[in-house]
Scaffold this motif. Structure first.
Motif, PDB file in Angstrom:
ATOM      1  N   PHE A 175       0.843  -1.252  -0.105  1.00 45.90           N
ATOM      2  CA  PHE A 175       0.115   0.063  -0.016  1.00 45.90           C
ATOM      3  C   PHE A 175       0.948   1.276  -0.060  1.00 45.90           C
ATOM      4  N   GLY A 176       2.081   1.134  -0.212  1.00 51.96           N
ATOM      5  CA  GLY A 176       2.970   2.118  -0.101  1.00 51.96           C
ATOM      6  C   GLY A 176       3.786   2.455   1.231  1.00 51.96           C
ATOM      7  N   GLY A 177       5.004   2.830   1.303  1.00 54.81           N
ATOM      8  CA  GLY A 177       5.780   3.038   2.548  1.00 54.81           C
ATOM      9  C   GLY A 177       6.143   1.691   2.968  1.00 54.81           C
ATOM     10  N   TYR A 178       6.276   1.699   4.285  1.00 49.86           N
ATOM     11  CA  TYR A 178       6.973   0.517   5.000  1.00 49.86           C
ATOM     12  C   TYR A 178       6.098  -0.077   6.109  1.00 49.86           C
ATOM     13  N   ARG A 179       6.158  -0.922   6.438  1.00 51.77           N
ATOM     14  CA  ARG A 179       5.687  -1.502   7.893  1.00 51.77           C
ATOM     15  C   ARG A 179       6.677  -2.095   8.839  1.00 51.77           C
ATOM     16  N   ASP A 180       6.596  -2.215  10.107  1.00 47.58           N
ATOM     17  CA  ASP A 180       7.526  -2.740  10.735  1.00 47.58           C
ATOM     18  C   ASP A 180       7.059  -4.043  11.341  1.00 47.58           C
ATOM     19  N   TYR A 181       7.949  -4.996  11.012  1.00 51.06           N
ATOM     20  CA  TYR A 181       7.718  -6.412  11.041  1.00 51.06           C
ATOM     21  C   TYR A 181       8.982  -7.102  11.701  1.00 51.06           C
ATOM     22  N   PRO A 182       9.024  -6.960  13.309  1.00 53.21           N
ATOM     23  CA  PRO A 182       9.938  -7.380  14.000  1.00 53.21           C
ATOM     24  C   PRO A 182      10.231  -8.945  13.863  1.00 53.21           C
ATOM     25  N   LEU A 183      11.151  -9.241  14.084  1.00 56.65           N
ATOM     26  CA  LEU A 183      11.092 -11.004  13.961  1.00 56.65           C
ATOM     27  C   LEU A 183      11.367 -11.434  15.244  1.00 56.65           C
ATOM     28  N   ARG A 184      10.244 -11.310  16.005  1.00 53.75           N
ATOM     29  CA  ARG A 184      10.185 -11.835  17.480  1.00 53.75           C
ATOM     30  C   ARG A 184      10.071 -13.169  17.653  1.00 53.75           C
ATOM     31  N   LEU A 185       9.619 -14.091  16.703  1.00 58.65           N
ATOM     32  CA  LEU A 185       9.712 -15.411  16.816  1.00 58.65           C
ATOM     33  C   LEU A 185      11.058 -16.301  16.776  1.00 58.65           C
ATOM     34  N   LEU A 186      11.959 -15.720  16.474  1.00 57.63           N
ATOM     35  CA  LEU A 186      13.283 -16.283  16.249  1.00 57.63           C
ATOM     36  C   LEU A 186      13.864 -16.108  17.520  1.00 57.63           C
ATOM     37  N   VAL A 187      14.200 -17.366  18.173  1.00 57.40           N
ATOM     38  CA  VAL A 187      14.928 -17.178  19.387  1.00 57.40           C
ATOM     39  C   VAL A 187      16.401 -17.575  19.571  1.00 57.40           C
ATOM     40  N   GLU A 188      16.910 -16.811  20.486  1.00 63.96           N
ATOM     41  CA  GLU A 188      18.415 -16.766  20.795  1.00 63.96           C
ATOM     42  C   GLU A 188      19.174 -16.138  19.283  1.00 63.96           C
ATOM     43  N   ASP A 189      20.350 -15.966  19.672  1.00 68.55           N
ATOM     44  CA  ASP A 189      21.046 -15.812  18.412  1.00 68.55           C
ATOM     45  C   ASP A 189      21.247 -17.085  17.663  1.00 68.55           C
ATOM     46  N   PRO A 190      22.043 -16.708  16.177  1.00 64.19           N
ATOM     47  CA  PRO A 190      22.039 -17.900  15.269  1.00 64.19           C
ATOM     48  C   PRO A 190      23.250 -18.801  15.928  1.00 64.19           C
ATOM     49  N   VAL A 191      22.753 -20.028  15.886  1.00 65.21           N
ATOM     50  CA  VAL A 191      23.770 -21.078  16.577  1.00 65.21           C
ATOM     51  C   VAL A 191      24.728 -21.897  15.528  1.00 65.21           C
ATOM     52  N   HIS A 192      25.850 -21.251  15.689  1.00 62.33           N
ATOM     53  CA  HIS A 192      26.793 -21.906  14.437  1.00 62.33           C
ATOM     54  C   HIS A 192      27.093 -23.076  14.711  1.00 62.33           C
ATOM     55  N   ARG A 193      27.183 -24.082  13.518  1.00 59.73           N
ATOM     56  CA  ARG A 193      27.681 -25.212  13.583  1.00 59.73           C
ATOM     57  C   ARG A 193      28.577 -25.536  12.402  1.00 59.73           C
ATOM     58  N   ALA A 194      29.817 -26.243  12.816  1.00 61.53           N
ATOM     59  CA  ALA A 194      30.590 -26.835  11.535  1.00 61.53           C
ATOM     60  C   ALA A 194      30.079 -27.739  10.689  1.00 61.53           C
ATOM     61  N   SER A 195      29.945 -27.784   9.531  1.00 57.57           N
ATOM     62  CA  SER A 195      29.199 -28.607   8.505  1.00 57.57           C
ATOM     63  C   SER A 195      29.579 -29.906   8.782  1.00 57.57           C
ATOM     64  N   ILE A 196      30.607 -30.311   8.974  1.00 52.90           N
ATOM     65  CA  ILE A 196      31.347 -31.453   9.166  1.00 52.90           C
ATOM     66  C   ILE A 196      30.403 -32.298  10.288  1.00 52.90           C
ATOM     67  N   HIS A 197      29.938 -31.488  11.351  1.00 55.12           N
ATOM     68  CA  HIS A 197      29.094 -32.140  12.332  1.00 55.12           C
ATOM     69  C   HIS A 197      27.641 -31.832  12.250  1.00 55.12           C
ATOM     70  N   SER A 198      27.207 -31.473  10.943  1.00 56.81           N
ATOM     71  CA  SER A 198      25.786 -31.242  10.800  1.00 56.81           C
ATOM     72  C   SER A 198      25.409 -31.918   9.380  1.00 56.81           C
ATOM     73  N   GLN A 199      24.730 -32.882   9.433  1.00 59.78           N
ATOM     74  CA  GLN A 199      24.285 -33.486   8.122  1.00 59.78           C
ATOM     75  C   GLN A 199      23.241 -32.733   7.487  1.00 59.78           C
ATOM     76  N   PHE A 200      22.511 -32.045   8.153  1.00 58.98           N
ATOM     77  CA  PHE A 200      21.338 -31.323   7.549  1.00 58.98           C
ATOM     78  C   PHE A 200      22.164 -30.123   6.639  1.00 58.98           C
ATOM     79  N   ILE A 201      23.355 -29.382   7.375  1.00 62.02           N
ATOM     80  CA  ILE A 201      23.950 -28.507   6.830  1.00 62.02           C
ATOM     81  C   ILE A 201      24.610 -29.098   5.557  1.00 62.02           C
ATOM     82  N   GLN A 202      25.165 -30.125   5.611  1.00 62.05           N
ATOM     83  CA  GLN A 202      25.670 -30.695   4.398  1.00 62.05           C
ATOM     84  C   GLN A 202      24.580 -30.709   3.468  1.00 62.05           C
ATOM     85  N   LEU A 203      23.317 -31.166   3.522  1.00 62.27           N
ATOM     86  CA  LEU A 203      22.565 -31.354   2.537  1.00 62.27           C
ATOM     87  C   LEU A 203      22.164 -30.155   1.913  1.00 62.27           C
TER      88      LEU A 203
END
Length: 252
Positions: A175-203
């Motif tokens: 409708f023009g302009g901007y609206r605020d959409y804070p990401l309040r459903l994302l918990v914690e900071d990103p939790v980093h994993r080395a890909s060698i230890h995560s089958q999901f990241i390898q996919l």
């Protein structure tokens, strides 16, 4: 809770970079299907061990598989490519996962364009949208939250981006302009994993590699007809994230 595993392809450099795109690939699975999906992956990895001699602890990293195999040179290059092709076909059978991408084309953008920040803002917002709407594959709880689990990247910068978006996230309004959409459903900071230890990241890595090949295929991939192998993942594409894209890719 939805778990979002993310892998990067390419780099964020705007000058002197050998690649023209920066790609983020997200693989989303719900906590209620996490273990059963992991069991399916483990069974698939046992199949790869029996057929190709790929050990369970050895990482599937698509670029290195083809270009810098190291100890995996004991497996013929053609068979390593077969492993990647089988991995794509296997991923397409995972009924409880959703896949989407963010792709930044660096050409024609100003030198000060924030490739990293822009790509991650889009990815985090789209993941949050899916959590909010409970529109990813698989089951869901009465109320949902999301956790981002990326391969190692610029951890301080990504943490800063997500913390900011949790409080303030202006997005264009139809409708023009901007609206605020804070990401309040994302918990914690990103939790980093080395890909060698995560089958999901390898996919996610394999999916991101073949999306990149669809734009600019390496000579070997093109020769072997692998340029459009990314389309094998059609059954698990999260089209809500990019309805105008046949490949569920947000193009920037």
């Amino acid at each position: 809770m939805y778990l979002c595993y993310v892998d990067e392809s390419g780099d964020t450099g705007m000058s002197g970079s050998p690649v023209d795109r920066y790609i983020l690939t997200a693989l989303v699975v719900h906590e209620l299907r996490w273990l059963s999906t992991l069991d399916q992956i483990a069974e698939f990895r046992r199949h790869l061990r029996e057929r190709y001699g790929l050990k369970l602890r050895e990482e599937i990293h698509a670029y290195e598989f083809i270009n810098k195999p190291g100890k995996l040179a004991r497996i013929a290059k053609s068979l390593r490519l077969h492993i990647l092709g089988e991995t794509l076909r296997f991923m397409a059978t995972l009924e409880d996962v959703s896949l989407f991408h963010v792709s930044v084309a660096k050409a024609a953008k100003p030198q000060d364009f924030d490739v990293f920040g822009t790509a991650w803002q889009y990815l985090l917002t789209r993941f949050h949208n899916g959590v909010d709407k409970q529109s990813f594959a698989g089951p869901h709880n009465a109320s949902e939250f999301g956790l981002v689990i990326p391969d190692h990247t610029d951890e301080p910068q990504l943490m800063k981006i997500q913390r900011k978006l949790r409080r303030y996230n202006p997005i264009p309004s139809r409708f023009g302009g901007y609206r605020d959409y804070p990401l309040r459903l994302l918990v914690e900071d990103p939790v980093h994993r080395a890909s060698i230890h995560s089958q999901f990241i390898q996919l996610a890595d394999v999916a991101g590699y073949f999306l990149k090949q669809s734009y600019s295929p390496a000579a070997y991939i093109k020769k072997k007809g692998g340029r459009n192998w990314i389309d094998r993942l059609d059954p698990i594409r999260y089209r809500v994230a990019a309805p105008a894209s046949a490949r569920a890719v947000k193009e920037i």
